[in-house]
Design a protein around this motif. Sequence first.
Motif, PDB file in Angstrom:
ATOM      1  N   ALA A  55      -8.001  -8.264  -4.173  1.00 41.93           N
ATOM      2  CA  ALA A  55      -8.729  -8.345  -2.904  1.00 41.93           C
ATOM      3  C   ALA A  55      -7.750  -8.054  -1.782  1.00 41.93           C
ATOM      4  N   GLY A  56      -8.299  -7.685  -0.633  1.00 39.47           N
ATOM      5  CA  GLY A  56      -7.461  -7.398   0.525  1.00 39.47           C
ATOM      6  C   GLY A  56      -6.955  -5.973   0.509  1.00 39.47           C
ATOM      7  N   ARG A  57      -6.076  -5.655   1.447  1.00 37.89           N
ATOM      8  CA  ARG A  57      -5.586  -4.284   1.551  1.00 37.89           C
ATOM      9  C   ARG A  57      -4.212  -4.244   2.212  1.00 37.89           C
ATOM     10  N   VAL A  58      -3.524  -3.113   1.990  1.00 39.84           N
ATOM     11  CA  VAL A  58      -2.266  -2.798   2.659  1.00 39.84           C
ATOM     12  C   VAL A  58      -2.565  -1.780   3.745  1.00 39.84           C
ATOM     13  N   THR A  59      -2.044  -1.991   4.941  1.00 39.05           N
ATOM     14  CA  THR A  59      -2.310  -1.086   6.055  1.00 39.05           C
ATOM     15  C   THR A  59      -1.008  -0.523   6.609  1.00 39.05           C
ATOM     16  N   PHE A  60      -1.074   0.718   7.096  1.00 35.60           N
ATOM     17  CA  PHE A  60       0.070   1.378   7.705  1.00 35.60           C
ATOM     18  C   PHE A  60      -0.312   1.858   9.096  1.00 35.60           C
ATOM     19  N   GLY A  61       0.714   2.184   9.884  1.00 37.32           N
ATOM     20  CA  GLY A  61       0.480   2.745  11.201  1.00 37.32           C
ATOM     21  C   GLY A  61      -0.135   4.130  11.093  1.00 37.32           C
ATOM     22  N   PRO A  62      -0.611   4.677  12.211  1.00 36.93           N
ATOM     23  CA  PRO A  62      -1.261   5.985  12.216  1.00 36.93           C
ATOM     24  C   PRO A  62      -0.379   7.068  11.599  1.00 36.93           C
ATOM     25  N   GLY A  63      -0.962   7.827  10.683  1.00 38.04           N
ATOM     26  CA  GLY A  63      -0.255   8.930  10.058  1.00 38.04           C
ATOM     27  C   GLY A  63       0.752   8.525   9.008  1.00 38.04           C
ATOM     28  N   MET A  64       0.806   7.238   8.646  1.00 39.68           N
ATOM     29  CA  MET A  64       1.782   6.759   7.674  1.00 39.68           C
ATOM     30  C   MET A  64       1.133   6.517   6.323  1.00 39.68           C
ATOM     31  N   GLY A  65       1.972   6.471   5.291  1.00 39.71           N
ATOM     32  CA  GLY A  65       1.513   6.162   3.948  1.00 39.71           C
ATOM     33  C   GLY A  65       2.669   5.727   3.082  1.00 39.71           C
ATOM     34  N   ALA A  66       2.374   5.050   1.966  1.00 40.47           N
ATOM     35  CA  ALA A  66       3.420   4.516   1.100  1.00 40.47           C
ATOM     36  C   ALA A  66       4.267   5.623   0.483  1.00 40.47           C
ATOM     37  N   GLN A  67       3.666   6.755   0.160  1.00 45.71           N
ATOM     38  CA  GLN A  67       4.402   7.810  -0.532  1.00 45.71           C
ATOM     39  C   GLN A  67       5.443   8.475   0.352  1.00 45.71           C
ATOM     40  N   SER A  68       5.138   8.631   1.633  1.00 46.02           N
ATOM     41  CA  SER A  68       6.032   9.394   2.501  1.00 46.02           C
ATOM     42  C   SER A  68       6.868   8.547   3.449  1.00 46.02           C
ATOM     43  N   ASP A  69       6.446   7.332   3.719  1.00 44.99           N
ATOM     44  CA  ASP A  69       7.094   6.558   4.783  1.00 44.99           C
ATOM     45  C   ASP A  69       7.702   5.249   4.331  1.00 44.99           C
ATOM     46  N   VAL A  70       7.708   4.974   3.025  1.00 43.65           N
ATOM     47  CA  VAL A  70       8.242   3.714   2.514  1.00 43.65           C
ATOM     48  C   VAL A  70       9.328   3.996   1.486  1.00 43.65           C
ATOM     49  N   ALA A  71      10.476   3.334   1.627  1.00 43.86           N
ATOM     50  CA  ALA A  71      11.545   3.373   0.629  1.00 43.86           C
ATOM     51  C   ALA A  71      11.659   1.975   0.024  1.00 43.86           C
ATOM     52  N   TYR A  72      11.777   1.921  -1.301  1.00 53.30           N
ATOM     53  CA  TYR A  72      11.736   0.652  -2.021  1.00 53.30           C
ATOM     54  C   TYR A  72      12.963   0.517  -2.912  1.00 53.30           C
ATOM     55  N   VAL A  73      13.654  -0.606  -2.783  1.00 48.97           N
ATOM     56  CA  VAL A  73      14.804  -0.930  -3.633  1.00 48.97           C
ATOM     57  C   VAL A  73      14.431  -2.112  -4.508  1.00 48.97           C
ATOM     58  N   PRO A  74      14.210  -1.896  -5.810  1.00 44.56           N
ATOM     59  CA  PRO A  74      13.835  -3.004  -6.694  1.00 44.56           C
ATOM     60  C   PRO A  74      15.037  -3.866  -7.047  1.00 44.56           C
ATOM     61  N   GLN A  75      14.798  -4.930  -7.787  1.00 42.68           N
ATOM     62  CA  GLN A  75      15.886  -5.763  -8.272  1.00 42.68           C
ATOM     63  C   GLN A  75      16.736  -4.978  -9.270  1.00 42.68           C
ATOM     64  N   GLN A  76      18.036  -5.190  -9.236  1.00 39.63           N
ATOM     65  CA  GLN A  76      18.956  -4.435 -10.093  1.00 39.63           C
ATOM     66  C   GLN A  76      18.620  -4.572 -11.572  1.00 39.63           C
ATOM     67  N   GLN A  77      18.228  -5.783 -11.990  1.00 40.91           N
ATOM     68  CA  GLN A  77      18.041  -6.015 -13.419  1.00 40.91           C
ATOM     69  C   GLN A  77      16.812  -5.310 -13.983  1.00 40.91           C
ATOM     70  N   THR A  78      15.976  -4.770 -13.115  1.00 40.38           N
ATOM     71  CA  THR A  78      14.791  -4.062 -13.591  1.00 40.38           C
ATOM     72  C   THR A  78      15.079  -2.591 -13.880  1.00 40.38           C
TER      73      THR A  78
END
Length: 240
Positions: A55-78
């Motif tokens: 349920a619920g949603r993730v929202t971004f600013g105008p013209g943004m999206g997870a694929q192009s505007d988000v960088a993600y650093v996971p935990q090292q052990q993964t």
Amino acid sequence: MLGVEGLTVRYGAHTALEDATVRFAPGSFSAVIGPNGAGKSTLLKTVVGLSAPAAGRVTFGPGMGAQSDVAYVPQQQTLDWGFPVTVWDVAMMGRTGRVGWLRWPGRGDRAQVADALRQTGVYELRGRHIGALSGGQRQRVLLARMLARDARVLLLDEPLTGVDAATQEQLMELLRAQADAGRAVVMVTHDLEQASRWCDHLVLVNRRVIADGTPAEVYTPRNIEATFSSSHLGHTHAEA
């Protein structure tokens, strides 16, 4: 720049996150804090699409999206540190979202990667296999990959784990500078002291968002008790 609204995430019968609402502004350095199993990592994974909300949603600013505007650093052990790639290769992976899988990286991409490696202090290690690195060096390489992406939202899951105190200070200085440059930086951490020193926005999580605001607003005995009391977690689960 980034928000979650009424976010609920379940893994089978286990609710990892329930009705979470929080926003992350441009130029903010946010720490998401809570005990193991509280849903902190799940929050980041849902933003980048690795976990699906019930349920619920993730929202971004105008013209943004997870694929192009988000960088993600996971935990090292993964991560698989035995994979046969160099420091340069890992950092160049940060450009994939910009250049695409089918286009060869150009001069500008190589310059971006070199700059990211210099910023994180691992440029001299660029030809080394990632399996030969120390924990602190590995974390720097992951940060270089993140910087090479040149994203507007930076998400980091436990970036201070497994690194010495001096490296922690350098990493926090780097992340603070990214926020000061206008990016939204969101860091999952257990380190309350570092979070209160460097971050201007804290989010206390124990399956729900317990508190959300400045360190002065959030760090109260009542909020700390609600966040770290085992009664709010129910059965113990590993962090998802």
